[in-house]
Structures are given as C-alpha cells and as structure tokens.
Design an enzyme around this catalytic site. Sequence first.
Site, PDB file in Angstrom:
ATOM      1  N   ASN A 158       5.375  34.794   7.687  1.00 16.44           N
ATOM      2  CA  ASN A 158       4.460  33.902   8.395  1.00 16.44           C
ATOM      3  C   ASN A 158       5.265  33.147   9.450  1.00 16.44           C
ATOM      4  O   ASN A 158       6.502  33.212   9.474  1.00 16.44           O
ATOM      5  CB  ASN A 158       3.768  32.957   7.417  1.00 16.44           C
ATOM      6  CG  ASN A 158       4.760  32.138   6.615  1.00 16.44           C
ATOM      7  OD1 ASN A 158       5.498  31.321   7.164  1.00 16.44           O
ATOM      8  ND2 ASN A 158       4.790  32.348   5.297  1.00 16.44           N
ATOM      9  N   LYS A 177      15.926  52.154   6.219  1.00 16.01           N
ATOM     10  CA  LYS A 177      14.776  51.992   7.107  1.00 16.01           C
ATOM     11  C   LYS A 177      13.883  53.220   7.029  1.00 16.01           C
ATOM     12  O   LYS A 177      14.346  54.358   7.164  1.00 16.01           O
ATOM     13  CB  LYS A 177      15.234  51.767   8.548  1.00 16.01           C
ATOM     14  CG  LYS A 177      14.066  51.601   9.514  1.00 16.01           C
ATOM     15  CD  LYS A 177      14.519  51.495  10.955  1.00 16.01           C
ATOM     16  CE  LYS A 177      13.303  51.439  11.888  1.00 16.01           C
ATOM     17  NZ  LYS A 177      13.710  51.391  13.315  1.00 16.01           N
ATOM     18  N   LYS A 190      -3.163  22.915  -9.735  1.00 15.36           N
ATOM     19  CA  LYS A 190      -1.718  23.070  -9.928  1.00 15.36           C
ATOM     20  C   LYS A 190      -1.077  21.808 -10.503  1.00 15.36           C
ATOM     21  O   LYS A 190       0.143  21.743 -10.652  1.00 15.36           O
ATOM     22  CB  LYS A 190      -1.065  23.471  -8.604  1.00 15.36           C
ATOM     23  CG  LYS A 190      -1.582  24.802  -8.076  1.00 15.36           C
ATOM     24  CD  LYS A 190      -0.838  25.250  -6.855  1.00 15.36           C
ATOM     25  CE  LYS A 190      -1.494  26.474  -6.207  1.00 15.36           C
ATOM     26  NZ  LYS A 190      -1.464  27.652  -7.101  1.00 15.36           N
TER      27      LYS A 190
END
Length: 428
Positions: A241, A320, A373
């Site tokens: 992200n 890869k 949580k």
Amino acid sequence: MPLPLNPKSKIRLEKFATEGNPPYNFSQNPKLKRVVIGVGGGIAAYKVCELVSTLFKTGVEIRVILTRSAQEFIKPLTLATLSRHPAYTDDDFWQPTHSRPLHIELGEWADVLVIAPLTANTLAKLAYGMADNLLTNTVLASTCPVLLAPAMNTDMWEQIAVQRNWQQLLTDSRYHGVDTASGLLACDRVGAGRMAEPPEILVYIQSLLHTQGKRDLAGKKVLISAGGTREYLDPVRFIGNPATGKMGLALAQAALHRGASVTLVHGPANWDVPLGVQAIPVVSAEQMQQVMQEYLANADVIVMSAAVADVKPRDYSTEKLPKRSLPQVLPLEPVPDIVAQLAQLKQPHQLLIGFAAQTGDIIKPALEKLQSKKLDAIVANPIDQPETGFGSDLNQAIFLDKQGRQVEIAPCSKLQMAHQLFDFVKSF
C-alpha cells in the site's frame, strides 16, 4: 504569517547592519510563536541559516543572537536578512537601550530559546550558571524551554568534563538536548560530535512550542509501528500500500520530545530515524508481528499506526517469475491481525491505540474496530480528503476512545496530530 518587509523597514535593517543602531521592537503579534536562536562559534553555524529561514516560513517570529566567535563563521547581516529582524551581538548588549536591558527583553519575549551550535565553552558556562555575554545572560533572564544542539570535535565531545557538563545541564527540566550525530567532521575526523541537521532541530522546536517543554511522558516506554508492509510474490513483486510511515515517524518524534523511551518498528521507509529513537526495520506483516510481540511486555503505550497488509500471496517463489508464468488468479491467504493479537496480550496498565484508515464514513468502521479488537483508543483517518492521508505531510482525524469520547482534529501537520493524540490519551 509575518508580513514582508516594507521599503522603510528594509532600509532600517540595512542601516542597523552597517551602523549598529539596534531598533529593539518587541511589539509584534503576541499570537505568533517566538523563538530566540543563539549561535555559537563553530563551523556548524552555517546550518543555522536553513533553520532560521524555515522557521520564518512556518510563521514563527525569530530573534538571533551571535556570540563573538560565531561572527567568525557567519555574519549578522545574513541572519538578519533571513529572520527579517536585526541580529544581535555583544556590541548591542553593552549599548544603552530605550527602555529595558536587551537580555531581559529577549528572555521574556521568547517562547523557546535554541542554542545551535552549542560549543564546549557555552556549555560549561550554562552548566555552572555563568553569564558573561548577551547569549548566556539572555538564557538566565528567561524561563522558557531551552533546546541545545551541541557540535564539536569528537575528542572534545567525549572529554569527561564536557560529558559531565552535558549530563548535569540536562538534569535541569528547562534544558532539552538534541543528540549529536556521527559522521565526517570539519576536522576530517569521523566520529561523534556532528550537530543535528536543521530538520531535526526544527521538529524539536515545534514540539517544544506545543508542549512548552513539559516532559509528561518521562519514564514511559512507547512502542510504535509505522509504514506499510510488503507481502512478496517473488523477489521483485509484492502486495502493498502507499503508506510512507510519516505518521509513525511523527508519533516517535513527539513521544521522544515529551521524554519517552521510544521503539519504532517500521516498514520500508525513505526518511531518517530520529536521534535517540530505537528503530527496528521490517518488511512483512509476519516480521512486524514478531517484533511488536517481542517488545510489547516492556511498553506502557503502544500505537499501531502501521498500514499492515490484509493478505499475502499463498505461494512465494525464490526466483523472479517470468511474466508468462504469473498466475491468472493469485491465490491469497490472510496475514496476522497484529493489533488484535496485541490486544489479547496487553496488560491492564498498558494503553493500546489503533488507526483506521477509511474513505467515506470514517466513524462507524472505526468504532467497530475499537470495540471488536478491544482497543483503548483509535484514530479514524480519512484518506480520501485532499492533502491528508498516505504520503502527505498533513493529516486530519477523529479520535475515539472506549469511554465514548470523540475529538475531531482539523487538518494539521502530522507532528501536531501526534502531539494532540498524546494529549488525548495521557488522561487515561
């Protein structure tokens, strides 16, 4: 922001710089923050130019004092131009003023006093309460926080007498120190004694302007996670992200400046770790989980500001993968829910604070996360607003806690938000 100089004030500034006629003017806008910067005699004095220039751009009023030895490295006119106000020297100190003594006026005017570079000579004077020039007299005539940024040759810095003076001075709650860095010094020595860089000093000044020098986290251990995690498919491809870790960095800086012992667990980042912070770099969510759990027991406050991945590729290739070999459908599996696991392990005396980066309605999902949580508080973070969220220097949020409090934080710097978060939770 201070107004630009008009032609008359520019002429007055040039006249002062050339003729030494000090127009003492302390009647500026009282709402602006006020910083006095004392410049000691050392090659690091050139760095003060960047510090003064940046402070002025942030809307801070500045007065500069140069010692006699400082003038061998940098001229008063340079700092007067950058601060938009005449820079003071010992020649001004011994001149009669129109009203009150200059060192009294400067000492009472300042919200924060900074000495950079701090020399061994000035350090010794301050440690023993001596005052024989404008700078040291101003320090003794003030009651505001004093930020010290030492700079000297490694052998000088490591002398027993110098270290004794340094440690003695820092026992006084007024004095705050920016640790020296290690590197190539002007004497070609490589070692400790290098003055902290202007951006680090600037952040500390901003903290002191917020806290007024209070160390309300002294004796506390703060554990912070920051940045994004990366879940690799092969050595070059990953799920991640855009988190940069700037919010976590600001939290670490704020906690450090408030007296805490800080451990920062961060994903890949493009910033320097603050001097005095224990930093532990990680890459994946699993690595972050392991480190956070390892350090949890000794922490008083845990702030989980990292943007941890939710899933990872089920299979990892050590080589890869050719483009033709990439799967059309990528099998995924969940990563550890770090904050939920920390909540299960934490003790009653510990505070656990989470972050919820959201779009649209940010309160409902943040409340659900807070409750499910079992967090003590959570920061609901809108990431779809301009100039806030991932990668930005600014942020905005709503703080929520398990007692039902909700505090909206308007757009501000991430350092300001970090301080407001610690203000919010310190009453727990």
